[in-house]
Design a protein around this motif. Sequence first.
Motif, PDB file in Angstrom:
ATOM      1  N   VAL A  44      31.850  39.181  46.325  1.00  0.00           N
ATOM      2  CA  VAL A  44      32.760  37.951  46.215  1.00  0.00           C
ATOM      3  C   VAL A  44      32.395  36.864  47.316  1.00  0.00           C
ATOM      4  N   ARG A  45      32.055  37.154  48.482  1.00  0.00           N
ATOM      5  CA  ARG A  45      32.003  35.981  49.480  1.00  0.00           C
ATOM      6  C   ARG A  45      30.666  35.459  49.176  1.00  0.00           C
ATOM      7  N   GLN A  46      29.511  36.292  48.475  1.00  0.00           N
ATOM      8  CA  GLN A  46      28.197  35.755  48.240  1.00  0.00           C
ATOM      9  C   GLN A  46      28.519  34.644  46.947  1.00  0.00           C
ATOM     10  N   ALA A  47      29.348  34.983  46.088  1.00  0.00           N
ATOM     11  CA  ALA A  47      29.538  34.158  45.033  1.00  0.00           C
ATOM     12  C   ALA A  47      30.325  32.731  45.516  1.00  0.00           C
ATOM     13  N   PHE A  48      31.158  32.906  46.395  1.00  0.00           N
ATOM     14  CA  PHE A  48      31.818  31.882  47.133  1.00  0.00           C
ATOM     15  C   PHE A  48      30.522  30.899  47.671  1.00  0.00           C
ATOM     16  N   PHE A  49      29.794  31.609  48.547  1.00  0.00           N
ATOM     17  CA  PHE A  49      28.782  30.860  49.178  1.00  0.00           C
ATOM     18  C   PHE A  49      27.704  29.951  48.342  1.00  0.00           C
ATOM     19  N   ASP A  50      27.364  30.836  47.010  1.00  0.00           N
ATOM     20  CA  ASP A  50      26.611  30.147  46.267  1.00  0.00           C
ATOM     21  C   ASP A  50      27.164  28.677  45.440  1.00  0.00           C
ATOM     22  N   ALA A  51      28.903  29.153  45.119  1.00  0.00           N
ATOM     23  CA  ALA A  51      29.196  27.781  44.540  1.00  0.00           C
ATOM     24  C   ALA A  51      29.523  26.910  45.569  1.00  0.00           C
TER      25      ALA A  51
END
Length: 242
Positions: A44-51
């Motif tokens: 989930v954190r990586q998805a936030f980082f990518d966005a």
Amino acid sequence: MPATRILQPALPVAPAIASAAAHAGAARRAVGRAGGAALRRESVRQAFFDAARALFAEAGFSGVTLRRVGELCGYSAAAIYRHFEDKTALLFELCAQDWVRLAAALAEARDSAGAPAQALPAVLDAYVAWALANRHSYHLMMMMGLPADAERAIDQRWRERFPQDPVGAVLQACVADWQAAALIDASHEPGDVTDALWTAVHGLAALDITFEHLPREQWQPLAHRQRVLLAALLRGFAPPAR
């Protein structure tokens, strides 16, 4: 953050935002298939980082909200606030992650170079190469203007996370190797030499990123400018001829 940022126009990132949304969807599907709270949280954190990387590069600091980052990933505002207290904390974590990646690329270049005489030029080349291969990340780390309160908050977090700057440590180790090999005059402070070389490679990368979409018929190729600039600096720091 560890170097002065230069306020620049935002990079064109519409394709990056679309890609971030696609990666977020893939991350959610992976979370659904994989068990474990730690893996789920990291996905989930990586998805936030990518966005966030795409949104910060497109809209600047003032144009980003945690709610907008969450919406791009398909998560609620409550979900993203469970991971980051505010957008300053998100930006710091994003840049800290990339800063470690840059330091690792420089360390790998130093280790692969072999002799100290080759290590310093290899690391400086690797710095520019990483910056240009990760333009949006580099823009966020080194070139995005921030309000004063956000700047102070991030700098405080930076000092706590990185008592010794990992990027600067690799650069200064290479300079120390050159001084030990009598390739740099011992009268120069290693920190001064490191700062000068860091300024040079940052300038090369920042110019190329800033003017990426402008005509540059009068410019020499980047590799040529890089070779001339660094050779001149290193000659200037060399021991005097006997």
